[in-house]
Write an enzyme that holds these catalytic residues in place. Structure first.
Site, short mmCIF file in Angstrom:
data_model
loop_
_atom_site.label_atom_id
_atom_site.label_comp_id
_atom_site.label_asym_id
_atom_site.label_seq_id
_atom_site.Cartn_x
_atom_site.Cartn_y
_atom_site.Cartn_z
CB SER A 234 6.68 -1.51 -6.96
OG SER A 234 7.01 -0.31 -7.61
CE LYS B 32 -4.71 5.87 6.04
NZ LYS B 32 -4.71 6.23 4.61
CB ALA B 33 0.67 0.46 5.64
CG HIS C 139 11.34 -0.26 -5.75
ND1 HIS C 139 10.35 0.69 -5.55
CD2 HIS C 139 11.36 -0.49 -7.08
CE1 HIS C 139 9.82 1.02 -6.72
NE2 HIS C 139 10.41 0.31 -7.65
CG ASN C 140 9.02 2.69 -2.38
OD1 ASN C 140 9.02 1.77 -3.19
ND2 ASN C 140 7.91 3.19 -1.87
CG ASN D 88 -13.69 -2.38 1.45
OD1 ASN D 88 -12.47 -2.32 1.41
ND2 ASN D 88 -14.45 -1.39 1.86
CB SER E 118 -17.66 0.12 4.22
OG SER E 118 -16.52 0.53 3.49
CE LYS F 109 6.50 -0.93 -3.31
NZ LYS F 109 6.20 0.26 -2.57
CD GLU G 157 9.46 5.66 -6.56
OE1 GLU G 157 9.23 4.43 -6.61
OE2 GLU G 157 8.62 6.48 -6.15
CG LEU H 245 -12.43 -4.98 -2.24
CD1 LEU H 245 -13.84 -5.47 -2.54
CD2 LEU H 245 -11.42 -5.71 -3.14
CB ALA H 246 -9.00 1.56 -1.28
P1 NBP Z 1 -5.76 2.99 1.46
O1 NBP Z 1 -4.38 2.94 1.94
O2 NBP Z 1 -6.38 4.31 1.21
O3 NBP Z 1 -6.70 2.18 2.49
C1 NBP Z 1 -8.10 2.11 2.31
C2 NBP Z 1 -8.58 0.72 2.59
O4 NBP Z 1 -8.25 0.32 3.93
C3 NBP Z 1 -10.08 0.61 2.47
O5 NBP Z 1 -10.39 -0.63 1.92
C4 NBP Z 1 -10.52 0.70 3.94
O6 NBP Z 1 -11.79 0.13 4.19
C5 NBP Z 1 -9.44 -0.13 4.57
N1 NBP Z 1 -9.38 -0.02 6.02
C6 NBP Z 1 -8.97 1.01 6.82
BR1 NBP Z 1 -8.47 2.64 6.21
N2 NBP Z 1 -9.02 0.74 8.12
C7 NBP Z 1 -9.47 -0.52 8.20
C8 NBP Z 1 -9.76 -1.38 9.28
N3 NBP Z 1 -9.52 -1.00 10.55
N4 NBP Z 1 -10.25 -2.61 9.02
C9 NBP Z 1 -10.46 -2.99 7.75
N5 NBP Z 1 -10.21 -2.23 6.66
C10 NBP Z 1 -9.72 -1.00 6.88
O7 NBP Z 1 -5.92 2.09 0.12
P2 NBP Z 1 -4.99 2.00 -1.17
O8 NBP Z 1 -4.53 3.34 -1.62
O9 NBP Z 1 -5.72 1.12 -2.11
O10 NBP Z 1 -3.68 1.25 -0.65
C11 NBP Z 1 -3.73 -0.05 -0.08
C12 NBP Z 1 -2.35 -0.44 0.39
O11 NBP Z 1 -1.49 -0.51 -0.74
C13 NBP Z 1 -1.70 0.55 1.34
O12 NBP Z 1 -0.93 -0.15 2.28
C14 NBP Z 1 -0.80 1.36 0.45
O13 NBP Z 1 0.28 1.93 1.16
C15 NBP Z 1 -0.36 0.30 -0.53
N6 NBP Z 1 0.11 0.82 -1.80
C16 NBP Z 1 -0.48 1.85 -2.42
C17 NBP Z 1 -0.02 2.30 -3.65
C18 NBP Z 1 -0.67 3.41 -4.34
O14 NBP Z 1 -0.15 3.85 -5.37
N7 NBP Z 1 -1.81 3.88 -3.87
C19 NBP Z 1 1.06 1.68 -4.25
C20 NBP Z 1 1.62 0.61 -3.62
C21 NBP Z 1 1.14 0.19 -2.41
P3 NBP Z 1 -13.12 1.05 4.10
O15 NBP Z 1 -13.41 1.15 2.65
O16 NBP Z 1 -14.11 0.28 4.85
O17 NBP Z 1 -12.77 2.37 4.71
#
Ligand code: NBP
Length: 476
Positions: free
Chosen positions: A128, A75-76, A185-186, A32, A34, A182, A189, A10-11
């Site tokens: 996206s 996180k990927a 697509h990037n 999530n 945490s 996807k 972009e 839930l980031a």
């Molecule tokens: P982040 O990529 O910053 O990841 C943070 C999240 O991952 C938090 O919920 C964190 O939990 C969790 N996490 C991690 Br780090 N390690 C973990 C583990 N070992 N077990 C369980 N949970 C774990 O978040 P985001 O920016 O919301 O992106 C999420 C996904 O969407 C990524 O794959 C990203 O590439 C993709 N994406 C992002 C965008 C964008 O514009 N940001 C666009 C399209 C796709 P915690 O809170 O407990 O640390």
């Protein structure tokens, strides 16, 4: 009542996606690692819909109706594997695990194959549109099984962006197809942004226009064939004045472009597939070059930066030429990206509907554009199109732009303004349309030093010339 679907992670992306689901009327279970993020979501946005908070994955799984649908938004990379490993043993055959992160498609293929063994459906879904898209309607590119899409489709289509009443979400194809698309697509972009940046640079350095004037040019372009989100925000960025210095913001931003890696992935995969995506490659390399600050300085010191390029030409003509060069180069960049999808589809047995890809990119995502309607029409008319360039509409557009395109490339080259996107797009076009390519000489050289053999234009078979002997030809 049990929840319809769940989101874990839930980031910003995960919570916005969960809110989007809740606002669309789905009862959504949220979790999530945490729990602070879960609590924050509920306290700040709980009133927006029907959320079921869960402290543990066990609780999350128990709150869902079957077959269960759980979206992972972490996180990927390793974090995604960690969540899958923890989740899978809690699930039953027929349940669906959806990865909405930016996974590499090869990871998605691996995960899909592994979960299939246990009867679970793993769906790699490209999403996206960034934070905004996740909340208000992204473009969604789900892979995975047909069966999983029967369950997931209605939910995903209802939270996706809608254009002319059509959702920007379609079942792309099996296993990693969604994440592959996807990725491309990037990559597109990247190419699109590089071309826009080159257009700006030429108007600035050859045309002598100021950023605010170029902002107006882009605003005008956004009412025609080039209408797109990227052109629209280019006008915004170029028109923005830095409050502190009073200068155009673009003049105070450090000129070193960063990257998170999806453009690089696209080019790496294109190299594997043997598909020339020169526009995307030039865009990735242009970013790399911009970041080589020490080298840039050393070479500038050695050679000088060159004379100011501004010439006394007709600026109006230049503006229109650059518009046409941008359009033609953009057609090439998209043609290359669509070629790459077709090649991957053939390689992995995905049977991609390329027109559908253009359709789901019309809204929600960064490359959304009027242009994509034309691409969709092209593939609707002729699904087996050899190249986007030969579709009637694009053929006419590129043919009409050709003279202007060449003038712009000549100007860029003679003024010393780097335009790798424009130049390589034109070379690609000229390469494809040439009657004869010097690849024949390359083959001759390969045969000379490595006896790699060559084929002939006038008869079947492979041949080798006895270069170090009497130079006669033998059947290879
Ligand atoms: P982040 O990529 O910053 O990841 C943070 C999240 O991952 C938090 O919920 C964190 O939990 C969790 N996490 C991690 Br780090 N390690 C973990 C583990 N070992 N077990 C369980 N949970 C774990 O978040 P985001 O920016 O919301 O992106 C999420 C996904 O969407 C990524 O794959 C990203 O590439 C993709 N994406 C992002 C965008 C964008 O514009 N940001 C666009 C399209 C796709 P915690 O809170 O407990 O640390």
């Amino acid at each position: 009542a049990p929840a319809r679907i769940a989101v874990t992670g839930l980031a910003v992306m995960g919570s916005n996606l969960a809110r989007n689901l809740a606002r669309r009327g789905f009862r959504v279970a949220v979790h999530n690692r945490s729990s602070a993020r879960t609590e924050a979501l509920i306290s700040e946005h709980g009133h927006e819909g029907d959320f079921v908070p869960a402290e543990t994955l066990e609780e999350l799984v128990a709150s869902l109706r079957t077959p269960r649908q759980i979206i992972i938004m972490v996180k990927a990379g390793a974090p995604t594997d960690a969540v899958i490993d923890e989740l899978a043993p809690l699930l039953e055959p027929g349940d669906m695990v959806i990865d909405g992160g930016n996974a590499h498609y090869a990871d998605t293929r691996r995960r899909e194959a592994a979960l299939k063994e246990t009867g679970l459906h793993f769906v790699g879904a490209g999403i996206s549109g960034g934070e905004e898209g996740a909340l208000n309607g992204p473009s969604i590119m789900p892979g995975g099984s047909e069966e999983s899409y029967r369950h997931l489709g209605p939910v995903l289509e209802s939270i996706a962006a809608q254009v002319d009443g059509v959702p920007c979400c379609v079942h792309v194809g099996p296993d990693g197809a969604g994440h592959f698309v996807k990725m491309v697509h990037n990559g597109i972009e990247y190419a699109d942004m590089q071309l826009i940046a080159e257009a700006y640079d030429l108007l600035r350095r050859v045309g002598g226009l100021a950023p605010a004037e170029i902002a107006e040019v882009f605003r005008g372009w956004n009412t025609g064939d080039l209408e797109s989100y990227l052109v629209e925000i280019t006008a915004e960025v170029l028109g923005h004045v830095d409050a502190g210095s009073g200068a155009a913001l673009v003049d105070v931003i450090a000129d070193e472009a960063e990257q998170k890696g999806t453009g690089r992935w696209t080019v790496q995969e294109a190299l594997e597939l043997g598909v020339p995506v020169t526009g995307i490659a030039e865009a990735v390399f242009a970013r790399s070059l911009s970041g080589r600050v020490g080298q840039r300085e050393a070479v500038r010191r050695a050679f000088g930066a060159g004379e100011p390029a501004v010439s006394d030409q007709d600026v109006e003509q230049l503006v229109d030429d650059v518009r046409q060069a941008l359009y033609a180069s953009k057609v090439v960049a998209y043609a290359q990206g669509f070629d790459q999808m077709r090649a991957a589809g053939a390689e992995y047995g995905w049977d991609l509907d390329l027109g559908a890809m253009a359709t789901i990119w019309r809204g929600g995502c960064i490359i959304r554009a009027r242009f994509l309607d034309r691409i969709r029409e092209a593939y609707d008319k002729e699904p087996g199109l050899a190249s986007l360039l030969v579709d009637d509409y694009f053929r006419d557009a590129v043919a009409n732009a050709e003279a202007a395109w060449r003038r712009v490339v000549v100007k860029a080259v003679s003024a010393g303004v780097p335009a790798p996107g424009f130049v390589s797009a034109l070379a690609y076009y000229d390469g494809l349309r040439s009657e004869r390519l010097p690849a024949s000489l390359v083959q001759g050289l390969r045969d000379f030093f490595g006896a790699h053999t060559y084929r002939r234009t006038d008869r079947e078979g492979s041949f080798h010339t006895l270069w170090s002997g009497d130079r006669s030809q033998v059947d290879a």
